[in-house]
Each structure stands twice: as C-alpha cells, then as structure tokens.
Scaffold this active site. Structure first.
Site, PDB file in Angstrom:
ATOM      1  N   GLU A 143      -6.781   2.215  15.746  1.00 26.00           N
ATOM      2  CA  GLU A 143      -7.545   3.375  15.265  1.00 26.00           C
ATOM      3  C   GLU A 143      -7.341   3.580  13.760  1.00 26.00           C
ATOM      4  OE1 GLU A 143      -9.734   5.576  16.514  1.00 26.00           O
ATOM      5  OE2 GLU A 143      -9.748   5.136  18.658  1.00 26.00           O
ATOM      6  N   GLU A 167      -7.128  -2.476   6.075  1.00 20.09           N
ATOM      7  CA  GLU A 167      -8.433  -2.448   5.420  1.00 20.09           C
ATOM      8  C   GLU A 167      -9.352  -1.347   5.932  1.00 20.09           C
ATOM      9  OE1 GLU A 167      -9.677  -6.503   6.081  1.00 20.09           O
ATOM     10  OE2 GLU A 167      -8.827  -7.085   4.156  1.00 20.09           O
ATOM     11  N   LYS A 222     -17.412   3.746   6.195  1.00 19.92           N
ATOM     12  CA  LYS A 222     -17.098   3.618   7.623  1.00 19.92           C
ATOM     13  C   LYS A 222     -17.401   4.938   8.327  1.00 19.92           C
ATOM     14  CE  LYS A 222     -13.181   3.194  10.772  1.00 19.92           C
ATOM     15  NZ  LYS A 222     -11.756   2.924  10.954  1.00 19.92           N
ATOM     16  N   THR A 250       0.845  -1.204   0.000  1.00 25.73           N
ATOM     17  CA  THR A 250       0.000   0.000   0.000  1.00 25.73           C
ATOM     18  C   THR A 250       0.877   1.249   0.000  1.00 25.73           C
ATOM     19  OG1 THR A 250      -1.508  -1.298   1.360  1.00 25.73           O
ATOM     20  CG2 THR A 250      -2.019   1.024   1.107  1.00 25.73           C
ATOM     21  N   ALA A 251       1.970   1.225   0.784  1.00 23.70           N
ATOM     22  CA  ALA A 251       2.820   2.419   0.884  1.00 23.70           C
ATOM     23  C   ALA A 251       3.494   2.723  -0.455  1.00 23.70           C
ATOM     24  CB  ALA A 251       3.871   2.215   1.973  1.00 23.70           C
ATOM     25  N   ILE A 282      -2.489   3.628   7.191  1.00 19.06           N
ATOM     26  CA  ILE A 282      -2.601   4.124   5.818  1.00 19.06           C
ATOM     27  C   ILE A 282      -2.582   5.655   5.836  1.00 19.06           C
ATOM     28  CG2 ILE A 282      -4.172   4.249   3.831  1.00 19.06           C
ATOM     29  CD1 ILE A 282      -4.818   1.281   4.385  1.00 19.06           C
TER      30      ILE A 282
HETATM   31  P1  FAD Z   1       4.319  -4.147   2.863  1.00 20.13           P
HETATM   32  O1  FAD Z   1       2.891  -4.405   2.566  1.00 20.13           O
HETATM   33  O2  FAD Z   1       5.052  -5.124   3.722  1.00 20.13           O
HETATM   34  O3  FAD Z   1       5.070  -4.034   1.468  1.00 20.13           O
HETATM   35  C1  FAD Z   1       6.460  -4.124   1.371  1.00 20.13           C
HETATM   36  C2  FAD Z   1       6.880  -4.173  -0.077  1.00 20.13           C
HETATM   37  O4  FAD Z   1       8.285  -4.126  -0.154  1.00 20.13           O
HETATM   38  C3  FAD Z   1       6.438  -5.412  -0.815  1.00 20.13           C
HETATM   39  O5  FAD Z   1       6.035  -5.090  -2.115  1.00 20.13           O
HETATM   40  C4  FAD Z   1       7.723  -6.245  -0.888  1.00 20.13           C
HETATM   41  O6  FAD Z   1       7.747  -7.099  -2.005  1.00 20.13           O
HETATM   42  C5  FAD Z   1       8.744  -5.132  -1.025  1.00 20.13           C
HETATM   43  N1  FAD Z   1      10.102  -5.521  -0.636  1.00 20.13           N
HETATM   44  C6  FAD Z   1      10.576  -5.706   0.605  1.00 20.13           C
HETATM   45  N2  FAD Z   1      11.872  -6.092   0.563  1.00 20.13           N
HETATM   46  C7  FAD Z   1      12.209  -6.104  -0.746  1.00 20.13           C
HETATM   47  C8  FAD Z   1      13.397  -6.442  -1.431  1.00 20.13           C
HETATM   48  N3  FAD Z   1      14.487  -6.851  -0.813  1.00 20.13           N
HETATM   49  N4  FAD Z   1      13.386  -6.368  -2.785  1.00 20.13           N
HETATM   50  C9  FAD Z   1      12.287  -5.977  -3.464  1.00 20.13           C
HETATM   51  N5  FAD Z   1      11.136  -5.661  -2.850  1.00 20.13           N
HETATM   52  C10 FAD Z   1      11.091  -5.732  -1.511  1.00 20.13           C
HETATM   53  N6  FAD Z   1      -3.449   0.063   8.290  1.00 20.13           N
HETATM   54  C11 FAD Z   1      -4.590   0.754   8.230  1.00 20.13           C
HETATM   55  O7  FAD Z   1      -4.575   1.922   7.836  1.00 20.13           O
HETATM   56  N7  FAD Z   1      -5.769   0.173   8.599  1.00 20.13           N
HETATM   57  C12 FAD Z   1      -5.830  -1.079   9.085  1.00 20.13           C
HETATM   58  O8  FAD Z   1      -6.919  -1.579   9.367  1.00 20.13           O
HETATM   59  C13 FAD Z   1      -4.623  -1.804   9.229  1.00 20.13           C
HETATM   60  N8  FAD Z   1      -4.606  -3.045   9.760  1.00 20.13           N
HETATM   61  C14 FAD Z   1      -3.395  -3.672   9.932  1.00 20.13           C
HETATM   62  C15 FAD Z   1      -3.331  -4.895  10.602  1.00 20.13           C
HETATM   63  C16 FAD Z   1      -2.107  -5.511  10.822  1.00 20.13           C
HETATM   64  C17 FAD Z   1      -2.048  -6.786  11.585  1.00 20.13           C
HETATM   65  C18 FAD Z   1      -0.926  -4.932  10.333  1.00 20.13           C
HETATM   66  C19 FAD Z   1       0.395  -5.607  10.520  1.00 20.13           C
HETATM   67  C20 FAD Z   1      -0.982  -3.732   9.659  1.00 20.13           C
HETATM   68  C21 FAD Z   1      -2.202  -3.086   9.481  1.00 20.13           C
HETATM   69  N9  FAD Z   1      -2.263  -1.858   8.861  1.00 20.13           N
HETATM   70  C22 FAD Z   1      -3.434  -1.173   8.790  1.00 20.13           C
HETATM   71  C23 FAD Z   1      -1.068  -1.284   8.276  1.00 20.13           C
HETATM   72  C24 FAD Z   1      -1.072  -1.506   6.779  1.00 20.13           C
HETATM   73  O9  FAD Z   1      -1.224  -2.871   6.487  1.00 20.13           O
HETATM   74  C25 FAD Z   1       0.242  -1.006   6.223  1.00 20.13           C
HETATM   75  O10 FAD Z   1       0.434   0.311   6.622  1.00 20.13           O
HETATM   76  C26 FAD Z   1       0.199  -1.039   4.739  1.00 20.13           C
HETATM   77  O11 FAD Z   1      -0.130  -2.296   4.276  1.00 20.13           O
HETATM   78  C27 FAD Z   1       1.522  -0.607   4.177  1.00 20.13           C
HETATM   79  O12 FAD Z   1       2.448  -1.618   4.197  1.00 20.13           O
HETATM   80  P2  FAD Z   1       3.783  -1.347   3.421  1.00 20.13           P
HETATM   81  O13 FAD Z   1       3.457  -1.047   2.020  1.00 20.13           O
HETATM   82  O14 FAD Z   1       4.560  -0.347   4.189  1.00 20.13           O
HETATM   83  O15 FAD Z   1       4.574  -2.728   3.560  1.00 20.13           O
END
Ligand code: FAD
Length: 505
Positions: free
Chosen positions: A342, A49, A78, A15-16, A346
């Site tokens: 909370e 989500e 929501k 998502t980030a 995201i």
């Molecule tokens: P990730 O989804 O982990 O993505 C990381 C990316 O980096 C992936 O594409 C991976 O392939 C890539 N990557 C990593 N290392 C490498 C590498 N060496 N080489 C190439 N690519 C690499 N947020 C909300 O706002 N509402 C919610 O209800 C909510 N519920 C959550 C519940 C749980 C249990 C958790 C843990 C989180 C929750 N979050 C929620 C947070 C939300 O899921 C995250 O903020 C969001 O998914 C962003 O994740 P991210 O993109 O930072 O990391």
C-alpha cells in the site's frame, strides 16, 4: 532549540536520510548543526517509488514547487492502486484515494452499496469512486473544490524515481546548511554513564560528535540495533513475503495514473509508471518459490523492454521493538518494514520526521518524549500491519499453497475484530487517527469479497427505487466528471515534463 540538541547527526543518505535532513534543516532553529553521513560503498535501497497523498503535505511544508519536483524526479500522478487477482484469479478492484460515493445521513456509502448489491441493484464498487473512474480513463488534472468546478476534489499522490527524489532533497538540504560526509561508519562511542551515543566513527579514525542521532541506515539499523540492540518484532508469521526482485522497463502508453499490484503464485508484482521508465518488482515468499522462479516470472510478465539487470532485496517484515532508544531515533527501514503493498514506507518516514519535530524541537530528549514517540510509532505500525494482512488473509485463491496458507493463518486479534464487525452489519472500525480511512478499508474488504451478513438497519430503510436512483445518479455524474479531464500523459507533458538531466524543461 535547546543547546542540548545543537548537533544532529543523520546516519544514512537514502530516502529516509534526505527527507529527514531536508525537514530538519527547514524547520529547526538556525544554528542547529546537521550532518548527514552516507556510504557510496553500501548504497541505498532506492526502490520506493509509489506514495500516498500525504507526501504532498510534506513537500508543501518544505515549500517545494510541485512542477519542479515532478520534473526533477520523473514523477507521474497516482490516483490509487489497482489490485488484480487478489480475491479470485481474474478479479480486479481498486483502492482509490478520496471519497467513495456519498454517505447519506449517519452512514458511510458502502452500507448502501452493500444493500444494493445484495438486491442485485449495484454495479461493482469502483463505479462509485471518482478517483477510480478517472484513473481507469487514464485521465488527470489538478482539481480543487473551486466554485466553478462541478467536480469534488481529486486527491492524488505521485510515482517518482526514489534516487532522484533523494538527490532533489539533498540539494534542498545542502542549500540550507546540512553537511554531507561520505564514508563507511565502523562504530560508535557511548557515554559511560547514560549509554547515549556521543560520536560515530569511520574506519579511518575520523569521528563525528552529536547530541541526537537519527538512524536512517536502512535494514541493518547501524545504531538502533547494532549499538543499542533495540530488538525487532518479527511479523513474518503474518506477512511471510521476505524477498523482492526489482527491475525497470521502458515506459509505455497509456501512462496510467495508478499503481498496479498483481497477485502471483507466491506473492505479488508491482507496476509503477514513471515518465522515463516503468518500475516493476516481484515480492514473494522464499519458502514457496525460489529466487530463480520468481525472477523468471517477473521477467516473463514485463509489458515493456527490460532496461537493467534485476536486483534482489531481502527483508523480514516487522518493526523495531523500540524505535527511539537513548538519543537515537530510527527512521525509515531501520525502524521496520511492512512491505510495499500500500506504498506506505515513505509515508512512515514522513510521520517519523513529524514526530521528531513535534516532540523534540523545543528541548532535550526526555523520557516522556521517547515514550510518546514509541507509543505513536507502535500504534501506526500495528494498524498498517493489519491493513496489509487483510489483503493476504481474505483471498480465495484456492489450491495455491502460499495463498492457502495465508488464508488459514491466525491473524492479529485486532484484525479479527474488524473483520467480525464488518461481516456482521458492515460496520468499519477505524481506530483513532490511523492512516487508512473508511473508504480505504471498505474498498479492500469488499474488493477481497468480504460482505456483511445483514444490511445495516438504517440502509435497509431506503427503498429499492431510492437506491437505484441514488447509485445511478452518482455513477452518471462521475463518468461525466471524468470525461471533462485531460489525459494523464498530455497533462503531464504540459505541467512538468522531465528532461534528460532531470531538470524541468
Ligand atoms: P536505505 O535506502 O537502505 O539507505 C540507507 C543509507 O544508510 C544509505 O545511504 C547507506 O549508505 C547508509 N548506511 C548504512 N550503513 C552505513 C554505514 N555503516 N556507514 C555509512 N552509511 C551507512 N516505499 C514506498 O513508500 N513506496 C514504495 O513503492 C516502496 N517500494 C519498496 C519496495 C521494496 C522491495 C522495498 C525493500 C522497499 C520499498 N519501499 C517503498 C520502502 C522504501 O524503499 C524505503 O522506505 C526508502 O527507500 C527508505 O530507505 P532508507 O533510507 O531507510 O534506507
């Protein structure tokens, strides 16, 4: 944009990563070269989500059509969060978005409610929050303050499928020129003098050069920690939950327009209704319950058919000591995590992207920009941390070891001050432009059974008859307002039903 920042590399496609790619491709000058690298082998967290209303500002700024987005991501509306059992077992309160009652003169509404409650004249606080009254009736409609509408606006956010949202934003970003590379990165090259990252490298020797690197690699912090050792402020002594088990189940009727957060023996459970399924998860502290017990409790309390195997995620609550180091800025889970109670993660991605655009879009990375980024990031994370710690600390779930411990734990001084002020005369300290507002803080403080010792002297000037009349008229108006709205499921069916392939029908 200055040529010093011509090439931007985003590491991560969760998502980030895709929110960052979408926003940068939309707002940076044409000619800026944006590459996103993601690894199918590593995958994404993908369980975010539930959101807060600010997500609409992000989507609107990108020019995303709301109905198209809702249909593509299986989203529902929501209006707030229902907290079950967080004060005492059996109690429920809502943190509803939007207004809480109506302030009179100088004071916010909760002061009048507290005085009325002490006199035995008030119903529970949620009766005076329009979003809560509407949510409880499972209703929803887009309501703006139109001249012909008797309703105040109804602020809302979404529940959506995070994987589908990332895919939606990927289409958006790629259409605006973002290059996606699939593959697992193995390392980085540094400038020998400045220490800045000059390129990231795959195991097979391919390399991608950049001027600015956005680390969206998730908990691992591939660049910010792996290369630059930014350090981590561990907050698990305040927020000790360290695992979550997530599992989807089938969707159920009624389709409620709110998230549910139910306190459990050693943590809590979320329930997030989407159009095509229900998201469930159990956040818990592994020192107080085993993974097997936590999983069994989650599965035993699902209210619909389990659709997939449960998935465990491990985390340490806290934040990166510096989110911006050299030419690497961490956004998303790579910058820290304050658990999803909370629904703020995201949102934190969104504010990270905003800061990048605010501070960097017109020139090279300066010390001043980095420092300001880190100052704002720290401010935001610490205020959010206090808000979440409040939910745990102010509990009366006596006799349950986890809850006894979090009730007794030392809390941050900043939170101590807020609670002390509130318990004196109901004053709420809102720190600058921190995310949660007075209605948010007051609903959680009151919901968790904190009360002021003294009525505020201005609220004390209102007569009992005046209070009764004031509260009664608000309550009647909100019940009538809510009854005018359609049911959430019916409204969604008409507005933006999801189709099997996630496109709008
Ligand atoms: P990730 O989804 O982990 O993505 C990381 C990316 O980096 C992936 O594409 C991976 O392939 C890539 N990557 C990593 N290392 C490498 C590498 N060496 N080489 C190439 N690519 C690499 N947020 C909300 O706002 N509402 C919610 O209800 C909510 N519920 C959550 C519940 C749980 C249990 C958790 C843990 C989180 C929750 N979050 C929620 C947070 C939300 O899921 C995250 O903020 C969001 O998914 C962003 O994740 P991210 O993109 O930072 O990391």
């Amino acid at each position: 944009m200055d040529s010093a920042l011509r090439r931007i590399v985003i590491v991560g496609g969760g998502t980030a990563g895709w929110m960052t790619a979408a926003a940068l491709s939309r707002f940076l000058a044409p000619g800026t070269d944006i590459t996103l690298i993601e690894s199918d082998e590593i995958g994404t967290v993908g369980v975010g989500e539930a959101t807060i209303p600010a997500i609409r500002v992000f989507n609107d700024a990108l020019g995303i059509d709301e109905a198209e987005f809702v249909a593509a991501t299986g989203a529902t509306f929501k209006l707030g969060i229902e907290f079950r059992n967080w004060g005492r077992e059996g109690e429920t309160y809502h943190h509803a978005f939007g207004l809480l009652g109506r302030g009179l003169g100088l004071l916010p509404f909760h002061h009048y409610w507290c005085r009325a409650e002490a006199l035995g004249l008030a119903k529970p606080l949620g009766h005076y929050a329009l979003n809560k009254v509407v949510a409880e009736g499972n209703r929803f409609a887009h309501v703006t303050r139109a001249d012909d509408s008797p309703l105040p606006p109804l602020p809302y956010a979404f529940h959506f499928d995070a994987g589908l949202y990332a895919a939606f934003l990927r289409r958006f970003a790629e259409a605006r020129g973002v290059t996606r590379i699939e593959g697992k990165l193995a390392g980085a090259e540094r400038n020998g003098e400045t220490g800045d990252i000059t390129a990231v490298m795959f195991g097979d020797g391919r390399r991608v050069e950049g001027d600015l690197f956005v680390d969206c690699s998730g908990f691992r912090g591939f660049l910010i920690e792996g290369e630059l050792a930014a350090g981590y402020d561990d907050w698990s002594h305040w927020l000790p939950c360290d695992r979550a088990i997530a599992v989807p189940s089938s969707s159920t009727a009624p389709l409620v327009p709110y998230t549910r957060a139910t306190a459990r023996t050693a943590g809590w459970q979320w329930r997030i209704p989407l159009q095509h399924r229900t998201g469930n998860g159990h956040v818990f502290c592994s020192s107080f319950t085993s993974e097997d017990e936590a999983c069994a409790l989650l599965l035993a309390t699902l209210d619909s058919e389990q659709l997939a195997d449960p998935r465990t995620l491990r985390f340490t609550t806290g934040k990166r000591r510096r989110a911006f180091v050299g030419n690497v800025v961490a956004i998303g889970l790579s910058s820290g995590f304050i658990e999803p109670l909370e629904s703020t993660s995201i949102h934190l991605i969104q504010t990270g992207v905003n800061r990048v655009l605010d501070l960097l879009s017109s020139g090279p990375v300066t010390d001043a920009a980095r420092d300001e980024y880190n100052r704002r990031f720290d401010f935001e994370m610490e205020r959010l941390r206090d808000f979440i710690v409040l939910h745990y600390h102010a509990n009366q779930r006596e006799g349950l070891p986890f809850w006894d411990e979090v009730r007794a734990m030392p809390i941050p001084d900043s939170l101590k001050r807020r609670i002390a002020l509130f318990e004196d005369n109901g004053a709420i300290l809102r720190d600058g432009d921190e995310l949660f507002d007075i209605p948010g803080w007051s609903q959680v403080m009151i919901g968790q059974n904190l009360r002021p010792r003294h009525a505020h002297p201005i609220a004390a000037q209102v007569s009992e008859a005046g209070l009764t009349q004031f509260l009664g008229s608000l309550e009647r108006a909100y019940v009538a307002d809510a009854a005018r709205l359609p049911h959430h499921a019916a409204y969604l069916r008409n507005f933006a039903p999801m189709t099997n392939n996630g496109a709008r029908s």
